[in-house]
Design a protein around this motif. Structure first.
Motif, PDB file in Angstrom:
ATOM      1  N   GLU A 177       0.829  -1.198   0.000  1.00 33.72           N
ATOM      2  CA  GLU A 177       0.000   0.000   0.000  1.00 33.72           C
ATOM      3  C   GLU A 177       0.873   1.262   0.000  1.00 33.72           C
ATOM      4  O   GLU A 177       0.679   2.162  -0.803  1.00 33.72           O
ATOM      5  CB  GLU A 177      -0.917  -0.037   1.239  1.00 33.72           C
ATOM      6  N   LYS A 178       1.849   1.285   0.921  1.00 37.91           N
ATOM      7  CA  LYS A 178       2.675   2.492   1.037  1.00 37.91           C
ATOM      8  C   LYS A 178       3.922   2.457   0.159  1.00 37.91           C
ATOM      9  O   LYS A 178       4.572   3.487  -0.042  1.00 37.91           O
ATOM     10  CB  LYS A 178       3.080   2.719   2.497  1.00 37.91           C
ATOM     11  N   SER A 179       4.284   1.282  -0.308  1.00 39.22           N
ATOM     12  CA  SER A 179       5.437   1.161  -1.204  1.00 39.22           C
ATOM     13  C   SER A 179       5.011   0.432  -2.469  1.00 39.22           C
ATOM     14  O   SER A 179       5.322  -0.736  -2.653  1.00 39.22           O
ATOM     15  CB  SER A 179       6.569   0.373  -0.529  1.00 39.22           C
ATOM     16  N   PRO A 180       4.271   1.110  -3.351  1.00 41.23           N
ATOM     17  CA  PRO A 180       3.796   0.417  -4.540  1.00 41.23           C
ATOM     18  C   PRO A 180       4.889   0.259  -5.587  1.00 41.23           C
ATOM     19  O   PRO A 180       5.902   0.953  -5.549  1.00 41.23           O
ATOM     20  CB  PRO A 180       2.695   1.333  -5.069  1.00 41.23           C
ATOM     21  N   GLY A 181       4.642  -0.665  -6.511  1.00 42.49           N
ATOM     22  CA  GLY A 181       5.529  -0.829  -7.651  1.00 42.49           C
ATOM     23  C   GLY A 181       6.618  -1.856  -7.431  1.00 42.49           C
ATOM     24  O   GLY A 181       6.623  -2.569  -6.425  1.00 42.49           O
ATOM     25  N   THR A 182       7.490  -1.898  -8.398  1.00 42.58           N
ATOM     26  CA  THR A 182       8.613  -2.829  -8.300  1.00 42.58           C
ATOM     27  C   THR A 182       9.876  -2.046  -7.980  1.00 42.58           C
ATOM     28  O   THR A 182       9.917  -0.835  -8.122  1.00 42.58           O
ATOM     29  CB  THR A 182       8.836  -3.583  -9.630  1.00 42.58           C
ATOM     30  N   LYS A 183      10.887  -2.794  -7.561  1.00 42.28           N
ATOM     31  CA  LYS A 183      12.159  -2.146  -7.220  1.00 42.28           C
ATOM     32  C   LYS A 183      13.278  -3.084  -7.623  1.00 42.28           C
ATOM     33  O   LYS A 183      13.132  -4.306  -7.559  1.00 42.28           O
ATOM     34  CB  LYS A 183      12.172  -1.887  -5.708  1.00 42.28           C
ATOM     35  N   LEU A 184      14.380  -2.487  -8.005  1.00 43.73           N
ATOM     36  CA  LEU A 184      15.544  -3.315  -8.302  1.00 43.73           C
ATOM     37  C   LEU A 184      16.322  -3.568  -7.014  1.00 43.73           C
ATOM     38  O   LEU A 184      16.577  -2.648  -6.245  1.00 43.73           O
ATOM     39  CB  LEU A 184      16.461  -2.626  -9.320  1.00 43.73           C
ATOM     40  N   PHE A 185      16.653  -4.830  -6.789  1.00 47.99           N
ATOM     41  CA  PHE A 185      17.476  -5.175  -5.626  1.00 47.99           C
ATOM     42  C   PHE A 185      18.802  -5.722  -6.104  1.00 47.99           C
ATOM     43  O   PHE A 185      18.846  -6.547  -7.022  1.00 47.99           O
ATOM     44  CB  PHE A 185      16.751  -6.205  -4.756  1.00 47.99           C
ATOM     45  N   CYS A 186      19.880  -5.213  -5.516  1.00 48.65           N
ATOM     46  CA  CYS A 186      21.219  -5.623  -5.911  1.00 48.65           C
ATOM     47  C   CYS A 186      21.728  -6.557  -4.828  1.00 48.65           C
ATOM     48  O   CYS A 186      22.125  -6.108  -3.749  1.00 48.65           O
ATOM     49  CB  CYS A 186      22.148  -4.431  -6.020  1.00 48.65           C
ATOM     50  N   LEU A 187      21.679  -7.815  -5.119  1.00 46.57           N
ATOM     51  CA  LEU A 187      22.037  -8.808  -4.107  1.00 46.57           C
ATOM     52  C   LEU A 187      23.506  -9.185  -4.270  1.00 46.57           C
ATOM     53  O   LEU A 187      23.935  -9.573  -5.362  1.00 46.57           O
ATOM     54  CB  LEU A 187      21.132 -10.041  -4.258  1.00 46.57           C
ATOM     55  N   SER A 188      24.254  -9.017  -3.186  1.00 44.76           N
ATOM     56  CA  SER A 188      25.670  -9.391  -3.249  1.00 44.76           C
ATOM     57  C   SER A 188      26.067 -10.140  -1.993  1.00 44.76           C
ATOM     58  O   SER A 188      25.320 -10.182  -1.014  1.00 44.76           O
ATOM     59  CB  SER A 188      26.548  -8.156  -3.436  1.00 44.76           C
ATOM     60  N   GLY A 189      27.220 -10.738  -2.010  1.00 44.40           N
ATOM     61  CA  GLY A 189      27.666 -11.576  -0.909  1.00 44.40           C
ATOM     62  C   GLY A 189      27.756 -13.009  -1.395  1.00 44.40           C
ATOM     63  O   GLY A 189      27.594 -13.277  -2.594  1.00 44.40           O
ATOM     64  N   ARG A 190      27.990 -13.925  -0.466  1.00 42.95           N
ATOM     65  CA  ARG A 190      28.238 -15.317  -0.893  1.00 42.95           C
ATOM     66  C   ARG A 190      26.922 -16.078  -1.058  1.00 42.95           C
ATOM     67  O   ARG A 190      26.675 -17.074  -0.391  1.00 42.95           O
ATOM     68  CB  ARG A 190      29.180 -16.002   0.078  1.00 42.95           C
ATOM     69  N   VAL A 191      26.070 -15.587  -1.974  1.00 41.58           N
ATOM     70  CA  VAL A 191      24.877 -16.329  -2.367  1.00 41.58           C
ATOM     71  C   VAL A 191      25.190 -16.986  -3.705  1.00 41.58           C
ATOM     72  O   VAL A 191      26.132 -16.592  -4.395  1.00 41.58           O
ATOM     73  CB  VAL A 191      23.635 -15.406  -2.494  1.00 41.58           C
ATOM     74  N   LYS A 192      24.368 -17.981  -4.063  1.00 46.15           N
ATOM     75  CA  LYS A 192      24.683 -18.725  -5.281  1.00 46.15           C
ATOM     76  C   LYS A 192      24.513 -17.864  -6.526  1.00 46.15           C
ATOM     77  O   LYS A 192      25.285 -17.959  -7.479  1.00 46.15           O
ATOM     78  CB  LYS A 192      23.821 -19.988  -5.369  1.00 46.15           C
ATOM     79  N   ARG A 193      23.434 -17.047  -6.552  1.00 42.23           N
ATOM     80  CA  ARG A 193      23.194 -16.233  -7.752  1.00 42.23           C
ATOM     81  C   ARG A 193      23.042 -14.753  -7.369  1.00 42.23           C
ATOM     82  O   ARG A 193      21.934 -14.233  -7.276  1.00 42.23           O
ATOM     83  CB  ARG A 193      21.933 -16.715  -8.469  1.00 42.23           C
ATOM     84  N   PRO A 194      24.189 -14.085  -7.140  1.00 42.48           N
ATOM     85  CA  PRO A 194      24.095 -12.650  -6.861  1.00 42.48           C
ATOM     86  C   PRO A 194      23.668 -11.911  -8.112  1.00 42.48           C
ATOM     87  O   PRO A 194      23.781 -12.456  -9.217  1.00 42.48           O
ATOM     88  CB  PRO A 194      25.522 -12.272  -6.455  1.00 42.48           C
ATOM     89  N   GLY A 195      23.161 -10.707  -7.973  1.00 41.50           N
ATOM     90  CA  GLY A 195      22.811  -9.937  -9.167  1.00 41.50           C
ATOM     91  C   GLY A 195      21.661  -8.988  -8.919  1.00 41.50           C
ATOM     92  O   GLY A 195      21.255  -8.750  -7.780  1.00 41.50           O
ATOM     93  N   VAL A 196      21.145  -8.419 -10.036  1.00 41.89           N
ATOM     94  CA  VAL A 196      20.033  -7.471  -9.935  1.00 41.89           C
ATOM     95  C   VAL A 196      18.727  -8.235 -10.072  1.00 41.89           C
ATOM     96  O   VAL A 196      18.553  -9.025 -11.005  1.00 41.89           O
ATOM     97  CB  VAL A 196      20.117  -6.399 -11.046  1.00 41.89           C
ATOM     98  N   TYR A 197      17.811  -7.995  -9.148  1.00 38.62           N
ATOM     99  CA  TYR A 197      16.494  -8.631  -9.201  1.00 38.62           C
ATOM    100  C   TYR A 197      15.428  -7.553  -9.190  1.00 38.62           C
ATOM    101  O   TYR A 197      15.409  -6.704  -8.301  1.00 38.62           O
ATOM    102  CB  TYR A 197      16.297  -9.551  -7.981  1.00 38.62           C
ATOM    103  N   GLU A 198      14.545  -7.559 -10.177  1.00 35.51           N
ATOM    104  CA  GLU A 198      13.401  -6.639 -10.113  1.00 35.51           C
ATOM    105  C   GLU A 198      12.252  -7.373  -9.453  1.00 35.51           C
ATOM    106  O   GLU A 198      11.751  -8.370  -9.972  1.00 35.51           O
ATOM    107  CB  GLU A 198      12.978  -6.135 -11.501  1.00 35.51           C
ATOM    108  N   LEU A 199      11.844  -6.864  -8.307  1.00 30.57           N
ATOM    109  CA  LEU A 199      10.816  -7.540  -7.519  1.00 30.57           C
ATOM    110  C   LEU A 199       9.809  -6.514  -7.019  1.00 30.57           C
ATOM    111  O   LEU A 199      10.151  -5.340  -6.854  1.00 30.57           O
ATOM    112  CB  LEU A 199      11.462  -8.216  -6.293  1.00 30.57           C
ATOM    113  N   PRO A 200       8.583  -6.945  -6.807  1.00 28.92           N
ATOM    114  CA  PRO A 200       7.625  -6.017  -6.230  1.00 28.92           C
ATOM    115  C   PRO A 200       8.050  -5.682  -4.801  1.00 28.92           C
ATOM    116  O   PRO A 200       8.602  -6.524  -4.101  1.00 28.92           O
ATOM    117  CB  PRO A 200       6.317  -6.805  -6.248  1.00 28.92           C
ATOM    118  N   LEU A 201       7.820  -4.466  -4.388  1.00 27.42           N
ATOM    119  CA  LEU A 201       8.119  -4.092  -3.005  1.00 27.42           C
ATOM    120  C   LEU A 201       7.257  -4.929  -2.081  1.00 27.42           C
ATOM    121  O   LEU A 201       6.138  -5.324  -2.441  1.00 27.42           O
ATOM    122  CB  LEU A 201       7.875  -2.596  -2.806  1.00 27.42           C
TER     123      LEU A 201
END
Lengths: 424, 500
Positions: free
Chosen positions: A237-261
């Motif tokens: 409600e207060k954070s509509p839309g999608t946002k790009l998340f930049c995931l980094s660190g020792r995860v298997k698939r780091p990168g940019v993810y566009e996800l709904p807030l």
């Protein structure tokens, strides 16, 4: 977890498409449709639509975009400016460059619409100087847009005039702060300006100026094209839309993810990114770029990625740079690189920031050299507390917030490090 | 009538014109808000972050210098939060400060010291090595810069940009490595550089002229008007009465000069010190032998000589324009009105360009009281314009010339030549403070004069505005007198010797 989250991609819609950056690809896929629609609307209507969409600034502060636009004096017929803040330099963040990589025209279209909405005829893109390819792509896109009549003195026969120039910065983090950017663009030393007056009243060359983050502007064409209501169906409600998340660190698939807030952070880490690399466990997470207060692994449980939920945990969504700190990392080392970064990047005009960032870095240098003192952590906390909210821009806060949270949440580990360092 | 607003400052209602900042209003009310970067003569920088005040209803403290007062605003400067912010702001300023007060010229008038006593008084928490920066930099003729003492308030940079518009200074590098400096290959060359020493709230800029000469707490300052040119800047003269010596001049806020003064004016103390002054009166006896004498002896000699001639034909006055209007009035009252002297000549520097002006303060008329002298000449019945009549003296046929020399030798390049010229005449009574008159073996008669800092009176500046001398230092020369006192002594000598 149920898969009820939207799969709609806004700013990364052209991800992976062949010849993605070409204007033809863009136009063939509804590109510049938002602009055509906007040119048929009243400027005030566009601002209202963006207001209604609930779009918030994606650069870090999360200020409502439509409201920011509405601050520009309407009866002022003189020069006004739209600036695209593409000086992406918050540590951990790599989303804006990705938009330019997917399709730079989206940024241009957002700027032209914004220009039409506030009555500006000139826009500047200010790009971080290290983005060599993105600079090239953006400049190519500007030329293509001129050739196709989307930029110029009479855009698509509407009589609206809008020009875009591109500038590359010189590598200063502080030029990502909107008034620091303006100083730099004016040819001065990159230092934030005293507010008030705010840029919407007196910005670039003392004229009304709107500075928006790249991701914010790139979301505008979709909103105009599909309407505010469609935008509001995504996210919270207060954070509509999608946002790009930049995931980094020792995860298997780091990168940019566009996800709904409002997306669960654990789902992002463990499902989308495939979890941690074998042998590593999450120790902590910095959820919104290096300026955001750190969260412990415990605090990530049930946490959703929206402005309100992260603020409720005492941190911030910031630029959407999610840095996973795993159990192999030293918190003393993390704190040292963090304070050293802000020490290096403080412009030096405000005393609490200039001296505070240096003092913090100085103390950390001592700790790393085995010269740490028992009360160093308490001192760092006090210094940070007194750097917050005391300066022209937020760089001082940006150094203080992570410092405070790290010494509070991981003080025992660093205290142990200080003790061991002394023995060594 | 301009629009006004009323707001509360520490609980008291204050009405100010719209657009006034809380800082300005507080100063008017004598409420001290600690500050470094704000200066009334410069733009607002808002960088020292010292002047934090609490505005009720707002989450964060605000800086008073950039906060315009609005109706109903409730501002407090003394809440615990504000006081803590002041203490911490000072601590941040001092973290890397070298604390070399014992060898710093600013000690005693340093913002850091003063504020430490008023809002600081904490135990330093700095346990690490400090940032070291360049010291003893030569950035201009009258300046020495210590970037380690500098707190980067940017006052000097703004002065260069806004007042002199020379822009010679910049802040280079960033963060705690930032230093003030001149651009490569450049130096500060203008005539206003010592203002940088004044506005520097710490000991970063020190004056080459004043450095290491005197601790400021030994000095007494007295208000005066600068005698260096016809602008008439309001100044404070700093001297040490115990040793009868002078050390410096600083500007005082005034109508003619605002906050500033020029470097030429700064040196208007040096001619007052004993080593360059005429220290004793001189007479020459009937056998032509020259004697040092006291004031009474010189008056008696001159009195006798005047009594022996016909004033209307035999006496000439040669008058420079560096004395007060009151002095000229008494001079003309006695010589013109009472004795009937008709030969009155203006003594001016032949090379002067009286109408030149640098656009800021410094004028080509290096006489503080050209207008005052003109007024008094007119009053005494001489229709005059400003011109150099020095050359008329020799051919005037006068047997006695009263030569009232310019007070400040440095303002008159031709003075020595002119003095030599005068000593060739029959009899010249020099009324002067210039030591060279005594050194010249041909001088026959001289009366040591008081300097501008040692007398009361008025200079009329180029604009017709009065500048006051009202708080005199004791004259370092025992026999030093001003014109009024010399004239009074001559008068009383005449009266006691039976002539009117």
């Amino acid at each position: 977890m149920g898969d009820t989250f939207t799969k709609v991609k806004i700013t990364t819609a052209f991800e992976g498409k062949p010849n993605a950056r070409a204007i033809k690809t863009y136009v063939d896929n509804d590109g510049y449709a938002g602009l055509k629609k906007a040119l048929g609307m009243q400027p005030g209507q566009i601002i209202d639509e963006v207001k209604a969409s609930g779009l918030r600034g994606r650069g870090g502060a999360g200020f409502p975009t439509g409201m920011k636009w509405s601050f520009v004096p309407k009866d002022d017929k003189g020069a006004k400016y739209i600036i695209c803040n593409n000086d992406e330099s918050e540590p951990g963040t790599f989303k804006d460059r990705y938009i330019a990589e997917c399709n730079p025209h989206m940024i241009l279209e957002g700027m032209i619409i914004a220009g039409f909405a506030i009555g500006a005829n000139k826009g500047y893109i200010y790009t971080r100087c290290d983005f060599f390819d993105e600079i090239k792509w953006l400049e190519t896109a500007i030329r293509e847009a001129y050739d196709a009549g989307f930029l110029g003195d009479n855009i698509l026969g509407s009589g609206f005039k809008f020009h875009i120039d591109h500038y590359a910065g010189a590598g200063a983090y502080i030029c990502g702060e909107e008034t620091g950017l303006l100083s730099s663009l004016e040819g001065k030393k990159g230092q934030p300006k005293l507010k008030p007056p705010f840029p919407a009243i007196s910005g670039y060359l003392h004229r009304p100026t709107i500075v928006n983050n790249t991701e914010t502007l790139a979301a505008v064409p979709w909103i105009i094209n599909h309407g505010a209501a469609a935008h509001k169906t995504m996210g919270t409600e207060k954070s509509p839309g999608t946002k790009l998340f930049c995931l980094s660190g020792r995860v298997k698939r780091p990168g940019v993810y566009e996800l709904p807030l409002g997306y669960p952070i654990e789902k992002l880490i463990h499902e989308d990114a495939g979890g941690m690399l074998p042998g590593y466990n999450i120790k902590a997470c910095i959820p919104g770029g290096s300026s955001a207060p750190i969260l412990t692994a415990e605090e990530l449980k049930g946490l959703t990625l929206d402005y309100e939920a992260i603020a409720a945990k005492g941190s911030m969504l910031g630029s959407g740079a999610i840095m996973i700190i795993d159990d192999s990392m030293s918190m003393a080392e993390l704190l040292k690189v963090t304070v050293e970064f802000y020490h290096h990047e403080s412009c030096g005009q405000c005393t609490p920031c200039r001296e505070g960032t240096g003092w913090l870095a100085n103390i950390m240098t001592g700790i790393m050299a085995g010269e740490g003192k028992k009360d160093d952590l308490q001192r760092m906390f006090e210094i940070s507390r007194n750097m917050e909210g005391k300066t022209i821009c937020a760089l001082s806060d940006a150094a203080a917030m992570p410092t405070k949270s790290i010494v509070t949440k991981f003080g025992a580990e660093i205290a142990d490090f200080i003790e061991r360092g002394k023995r060594a | 009538m301009s629009e006004t607003v009323t707001f509360k400052l520490n609980g008291k209602d204050i009405t100010v014109s719209k657009g006034t900042t809380v800082m300005e209003a507080a100063r008017r009310e004598n409420v001290e808000i600690p500050h470094f970067c704000w200066h009334p003569g410069l733009s607002v920088a808002g960088v020292c972050r010292f002047c934090m005040v609490k505005v009720e209803g707002r989450p964060k403290l605000e800086i008073a210098c950039n906060l315009q007062a609005t109706n109903g605003m409730d501002v407090k400067t003394d809440t615990d939060e504000a006081k803590s912010a002041h203490k911490w702001a000072l601590e941040f300023h001092l973290v890397n400060h070298p604390l070399d007060c014992p060898i710093c010229d600013q000690a005693g008038e340093c913002g850091l010291q003063d504020y430490y006593m008023s809002v600081g008084k904490y135990q330093s928490q700095m346990t690490r090595p400090k940032v070291l920066k360049p010291k003893m930099l030569d950035v201009g003729r009258d300046l020495v810069l210590d970037t380690e003492r500098c707190i980067l308030c940017s006052r000097c940079v703004r002065f260069e940009e806004e007042v002199t518009k020379t822009g010679a200074l910049g802040i280079f590098d960033r963060g705690d490595r930032a230093i003030i400096g001149t651009y490569p290959g450049e130096k500060i060359e203008h005539n206003y550089q010592t203002n940088l020493v004044d506005i520097c709230p710490v000991g970063a800029f020190t004056s080459r002229d004043f450095r290491f000469k005197q601790r400021v707490w030994f000095l007494k300052d007295k208000p005066a008007t600068c005698p260096g040119c016809s602008t008439g800047c309001s100044v404070d003269v700093f001297g040490k009465p115990e040793t009868r010596s002078y050390f410096r001049i600083k500007p005082r806020k005034g109508e003619a000069n605002g906050h500033w003064m020029c470097d030429k004016g700064r040196h208007m103390y040096s001619h007052l010190n004993q080593d360059v002054r005429l220290r004793t009166a001189l007479t020459t006896d009937t056998k032509g032998r020259r004697h040092d004498t006291n004031f009474a002896g010189a008056i008696e000699d001159l009195g006798k000589r005047i009594a022996a001639v016909n004033p209307a034909t035999d006496i000439a006055l040669l008058v420079s324009a560096q004395h007060t209007s009151e002095e000229y009035k008494s001079l003309f009252n006695f010589f013109v009105q009472e004795l009937g002297v008709k030969k009155v000549f203006q003594w001016r520097e032949p090379t002067e360009k009286i109408d030149s002006f640098d656009g800021l303060l410094y004028r080509g008329d290096h006489n503080a009281n050209t207008r005052g002298l003109q007024n008094e000449l007119k009053e005494a019945g001489f229709a005059t314009e400003v011109k150099n009549e020095f050359d008329f003296v020799a051919g005037s046929g006068a047997k006695i010339v009263i030569a009232i020399t310019p007070e400040i030798p440095s303002t008159c390049p031709s003075l020595e030549k002119q003095l030599n010229h005068l000593t060739e005449l029959d009899f010249v009574s020099f009324w002067t403070s210039a030591g060279s008159v005594g050194d010249n073996k041909k001088s026959k008669h001289a009366l040591p004069m008081k300097g501008f800092a040692e007398k009361k009176g008025t200079f009329i500046n180029h604009d017709g505005k009065p500048g006051k001398l009202e708080s005199p230092f004791p004259c370092p020369v025992v026999d030093g007198r001003d014109i009024t006192e010399i004239v009074a002594a001559l008068k009383s000598w005449r009266h006691s010797h039976g002539s009117r």
